[in-house]
Design a protein around this motif. Sequence first.
Motif, PDB file in Angstrom:
ATOM      1  N   LEU A  58     -29.875  14.488  13.602  1.00 21.40           N
ATOM      2  CA  LEU A  58     -29.416  15.548  14.484  1.00 21.40           C
ATOM      3  C   LEU A  58     -30.536  15.838  15.358  1.00 21.40           C
ATOM      4  N   PRO A  59     -30.131  16.041  16.577  1.00 25.63           N
ATOM      5  CA  PRO A  59     -30.868  16.767  17.679  1.00 25.63           C
ATOM      6  C   PRO A  59     -31.735  18.036  17.044  1.00 25.63           C
ATOM      7  N   GLU A  60     -32.902  18.424  17.490  1.00 25.58           N
ATOM      8  CA  GLU A  60     -33.519  19.536  16.934  1.00 25.58           C
ATOM      9  C   GLU A  60     -32.975  20.776  17.297  1.00 25.58           C
ATOM     10  N   ARG A  61     -32.652  20.893  18.555  1.00 23.16           N
ATOM     11  CA  ARG A  61     -31.782  22.324  18.987  1.00 23.16           C
ATOM     12  C   ARG A  61     -30.719  22.578  17.910  1.00 23.16           C
ATOM     13  N   LEU A  62     -29.723  21.470  17.782  1.00 25.30           N
ATOM     14  CA  LEU A  62     -28.596  21.484  16.768  1.00 25.30           C
ATOM     15  C   LEU A  62     -28.956  21.864  15.356  1.00 25.30           C
ATOM     16  N   LEU A  63     -29.916  21.307  14.847  1.00 22.84           N
ATOM     17  CA  LEU A  63     -30.126  21.410  13.527  1.00 22.84           C
ATOM     18  C   LEU A  63     -30.927  22.940  13.382  1.00 22.84           C
ATOM     19  N   ARG A  64     -31.704  23.393  14.417  1.00 26.56           N
ATOM     20  CA  ARG A  64     -32.149  24.815  14.066  1.00 26.56           C
ATOM     21  C   ARG A  64     -30.818  25.769  14.155  1.00 26.56           C
ATOM     22  N   LEU A  65     -30.001  25.546  15.233  1.00 23.60           N
ATOM     23  CA  LEU A  65     -28.655  26.333  15.493  1.00 23.60           C
ATOM     24  C   LEU A  65     -27.663  26.354  13.957  1.00 23.60           C
ATOM     25  N   MET A  66     -27.800  25.213  13.350  1.00 17.78           N
ATOM     26  CA  MET A  66     -27.021  24.989  12.065  1.00 17.78           C
ATOM     27  C   MET A  66     -27.592  25.781  11.081  1.00 17.78           C
ATOM     28  N   PHE A  67     -28.988  25.537  10.968  1.00 22.06           N
ATOM     29  CA  PHE A  67     -29.912  26.534  10.062  1.00 22.06           C
ATOM     30  C   PHE A  67     -29.580  27.980  10.120  1.00 22.06           C
ATOM     31  N   SER A  68     -29.821  28.467  11.305  1.00 22.27           N
ATOM     32  CA  SER A  68     -29.170  29.946  11.551  1.00 22.27           C
ATOM     33  C   SER A  68     -27.734  30.169  11.112  1.00 22.27           C
ATOM     34  N   GLY A  69     -26.814  29.404  11.358  1.00 15.39           N
ATOM     35  CA  GLY A  69     -25.370  29.747  10.776  1.00 15.39           C
ATOM     36  C   GLY A  69     -25.566  29.592   9.300  1.00 15.39           C
ATOM     37  N   PHE A  70     -26.113  28.664   8.703  1.00 14.61           N
ATOM     38  CA  PHE A  70     -26.298  28.483   7.435  1.00 14.61           C
ATOM     39  C   PHE A  70     -26.838  29.668   6.545  1.00 14.61           C
ATOM     40  N   LEU A  71     -27.910  30.367   7.246  1.00 15.64           N
ATOM     41  CA  LEU A  71     -28.274  31.584   6.709  1.00 15.64           C
ATOM     42  C   LEU A  71     -27.274  32.916   6.591  1.00 15.64           C
ATOM     43  N   LEU A  72     -26.462  32.779   7.690  1.00 19.92           N
ATOM     44  CA  LEU A  72     -25.684  33.901   7.805  1.00 19.92           C
ATOM     45  C   LEU A  72     -24.484  33.675   7.005  1.00 19.92           C
ATOM     46  N   LEU A  73     -24.037  32.439   6.852  1.00 18.04           N
ATOM     47  CA  LEU A  73     -22.752  32.120   5.693  1.00 18.04           C
ATOM     48  C   LEU A  73     -23.310  32.508   4.476  1.00 18.04           C
TER      49      LEU A  73
END
Length: 251
Positions: free
Chosen positions: A227-242
């Motif tokens: 995955l692209p770096e920016r997308l991985l960080r965005l998904m990481f943030s969403g994962f924390l919220l979930l």
Amino acid sequence: MDLVGFVLNVVLGLALGTLGGLFGIGGGLIAIPVLGVMFDLDQQVAQGTALVMVVPNVLLAIWRYHQRNRIDLRHAAALGIASFCFAIAGAAVAVSLDAGRMRIAFVGFLVALAVYTLSRVFFRPPSGGTELRHPWPWLGVLGAGAGALGGLFGVGGAVLATPVLTAVFGTSQVVAQGLSLSLAAPSTAVTLVTYATHDQVNWMLGLPLAIGGLLSISLGVKLAHALPERLLRLMFSGFLLLSAVLLAFEV
């Protein structure tokens, strides 16, 4: 537990293991709220049971991350040794705390971390590498704080370390996730022992989760590097919220 229940728990472990490999956390962060919601476990038992899956998952994930981005032994040792020592103290405190208050504290921690990580995605373009911005002995300070947090909440140390490594030490997301797993390995092991000695582990539930996680965590690591770096960080943030939302259902 009957055969159908065992198989379903292995399937759940497959999903959790994939997420653990993808985000470099061993799967425990999402496992705790899932166990609390689906199986009505209190906070301490959910944390102890999740660790049965997390410990072997973390060890395998470290090896997979090391194969793709070599983990410096000095960096891993600085993080791991400090984390181990402070995790003992954190776990000793955790087993005596009120489960409801611990759950509320954990939700607050996840939300705050998610907001911080998300802000860095949009307001500071990711530009990490493989080299540390500061001398490696400073990793011991990070390991101490993350280890205490991991001992207190069962997981959380690696989740805290990842954004600190990217923001303060200047590593890329995948390098940070690999180092965070190195930090998590000793602290999660000692935390599991502490929870087990206080009879706060459901082994019949945790073992099939561990089997599923071991079968799928390599896939998660592969996805993380694709995955692209920016997308991985965005998904990481969403994962924390979930994770925070799921856990809030039990507050």
